[in-house]
Design a protein around this motif. Structure first.
Motif, PDB file in Angstrom:
ATOM      1  N   LEU A  97       0.958  -1.234  -0.043  1.00  0.00           N
ATOM      2  CA  LEU A  97       0.097  -0.080  -0.029  1.00  0.00           C
ATOM      3  C   LEU A  97       0.953   1.315  -0.136  1.00  0.00           C
ATOM      4  O   LEU A  97       1.600   1.555   0.798  1.00  0.00           O
ATOM      5  N   SER A  98       0.773   1.997  -1.125  1.00  0.00           N
ATOM      6  CA  SER A  98       1.682   3.215  -1.320  1.00  0.00           C
ATOM      7  C   SER A  98       0.288   4.452  -1.189  1.00  0.00           C
ATOM      8  O   SER A  98      -0.166   4.534  -2.217  1.00  0.00           O
ATOM      9  N   PRO A  99       0.408   5.305  -0.309  1.00  0.00           N
ATOM     10  CA  PRO A  99      -0.467   6.422  -0.177  1.00  0.00           C
ATOM     11  C   PRO A  99      -0.051   7.253  -1.564  1.00  0.00           C
ATOM     12  O   PRO A  99       1.078   7.354  -1.881  1.00  0.00           O
ATOM     13  N   LEU A 123      -1.171  -0.863  -4.408  1.00  0.00           N
ATOM     14  CA  LEU A 123      -2.331  -0.326  -4.247  1.00  0.00           C
ATOM     15  C   LEU A 123      -2.102   1.047  -3.937  1.00  0.00           C
ATOM     16  O   LEU A 123      -1.419   1.655  -2.830  1.00  0.00           O
ATOM     17  N   LEU A 124      -2.511   2.051  -4.593  1.00  0.00           N
ATOM     18  CA  LEU A 124      -2.340   3.566  -4.545  1.00  0.00           C
ATOM     19  C   LEU A 124      -3.454   4.223  -3.562  1.00  0.00           C
ATOM     20  O   LEU A 124      -4.519   4.241  -4.074  1.00  0.00           O
ATOM     21  N   THR A 125      -3.125   4.018  -2.067  1.00  0.00           N
ATOM     22  CA  THR A 125      -4.282   4.615  -1.254  1.00  0.00           C
ATOM     23  C   THR A 125      -4.441   5.906  -1.240  1.00  0.00           C
ATOM     24  O   THR A 125      -3.640   6.951  -1.673  1.00  0.00           O
ATOM     25  N   SER A 156      -9.546   4.085  -2.544  1.00  0.00           N
ATOM     26  CA  SER A 156     -10.006   4.991  -1.825  1.00  0.00           C
ATOM     27  C   SER A 156     -11.033   4.292  -0.891  1.00  0.00           C
ATOM     28  O   SER A 156     -12.076   3.831  -1.412  1.00  0.00           O
ATOM     29  N   ILE A 157     -11.065   4.535   0.270  1.00  0.00           N
ATOM     30  CA  ILE A 157     -12.121   4.033   1.048  1.00  0.00           C
ATOM     31  C   ILE A 157     -13.233   5.235   1.619  1.00  0.00           C
ATOM     32  O   ILE A 157     -14.183   4.741   2.182  1.00  0.00           O
TER      33      ILE A 157
END
Ligand SMILES: Nc1nc2c(ncn2[C@@H]2O[C@H](COP(=O)(O)OP(=O)(O)OP(=O)(O)O)[C@@H](O)[C@H]2O)c(=O)[nH]1
Ligand SMILES: [Mg+2]
Length: 299
Positions: A97-99, A123-125, A156-157
């Motif tokens: 996971l990479s912001p 995953l680009l968070t 995106s959550i």
């Protein structure tokens, strides 16, 4: 025709605060891991289980939430780093996971750490936090590593309801295998361990600066009545002064922590909860092997 079955362990890896625990709660639509705007929230591996069915196959995805990858000298932090590395080493698939705001150096460090070359998805968070152009720029930066990752997916959550599509993508990369666990469980963690994490989340939420990093929680006793769950827990701190801060003026802070944690537990169990918190001092527990072991962090 019988469906083929797939199952596998999926390690969720990334720096502290990347959004790992939040992503898993969002993916299964149930809050079972602790989340905080403060970094270094998760301390121990925890599993979160999801199912995905299509016409041909039935997949059980066993995600392993991990503490963020970081280095610090304290023994507790070394334990946390080890937890992440163990999860990586045992996985069939890794989610990195990479912001979306991050530079690529965290990813480059991860590539070096992944010495067994376990297949991974990036995953680009927090993709809701940037405009489309910026997101495309970030995707372009990752292109030079396209032979390393299997997929690159912005998530995106905060928006989107793409959980099914995302699960379908992950399950494509899982090995053929019987399911490891019952199909209807969301985690093999004990309720006690989830309650501990919820109380820790309330501590992270209600106290600033370093206190959350010097405190932990021991669940002493849970009494399950048919319509009431009674939970007795200790909050452990390193110093007397920290105990005073946690309790707060007239016990206000401790009451707020108790209320927040109680609501999280009630939400999950669907029961009324009685939660009793005590604060105890255990000098130097974050640096002491024996104390860490007693708190469930065996190093
Ligand atoms: N805007 C936005 N915020 C997010 C998203 N995902 C997570 N966050 C926020 O990011 C913060 C960190 O989330 P966590 O899930 O605790 O991060 P983590 O990677 O598990 O962190 P550690 O356990 O410390 O390693 C929280 O404040 C979340 O609400 C997202 O998709 N969009
Ligand atoms: Mg976490």
């Amino acid at each position: 025709m019988e469906k083929i079955t797939k199952s596998g362990f999926i390690a969720v890896i990334g720096r502290p605060n990347a959004g790992k625990s939040s992503f898993l709660n969002w993916l299964i639509g149930e809050k079972i891991t602790m989340v905080s705007h403060k970094a270094n929230a998760t301390r121990k591996r925890a599993n979160v289980i999801a199912m995905y069915e299509d016409k041909e196959s039935s997949s059980q995805l066993v995600f392993i939430d991990t503490p963020g990858l970081h280095e610090q000298e304290r023994l507790l932090n070394q334990f946390m780093m080890e937890e992440a590395l163990k999860a990586m080493g045992d996985a069939d698939l890794i989610l990195f996971l990479s912001p979306v705001h991050d530079k690529l150096d965290e990813y480059e460090k991860f590539l070096k750490l992944n010495s067994k070359n376990i297949p991974h998805i990036v995953l680009l968070t927090k993709s809701d936090e940037v405009k489309k152009e910026k997101l495309f720029e970030k995707i372009n930066e990752f292109v030079k590593y396209q032979d390393d990752f299997l997929e690159l997916i912005p998530v995106s959550i905060k928006r989107g309801s793409e959980q099914k599509r995302i699960l379908s993508t992950f399950s494509k990369h899982l090995p053929l295998s019987p399911h490891y666990f019952d199909d209807d469980i969301l985690t093999t963690q004990k309720m006690k361990d989830i309650y501990k994490e919820f109380i820790r989340e309330a501590i992270f939420d209600n106290l600033s600066k370093e206190i959350p990093y010097f405190s932990d929680v021991v669940i002493e006793k849970v009494e399950e009545l048919s319509d009431l769950e009674k939970v007795f827990a200790q909050i452990v701190v390193e110093k007397k002064s920290q105990k005073g801060i946690i309790i707060g003026h007239d016990g206000k802070t401790l009451r707020r922590i108790g209320q927040d944690a109680r609501l999280l537990i009630e939400e999950l169990t669907g029961k009324k909860v009685f939660l009793k918190l005590f604060v105890v001092v255990k000098a130097g527990w974050t640096k002491d092997k024996k104390s860490l072991g007693e708190l469930g962090y065996d190093i």
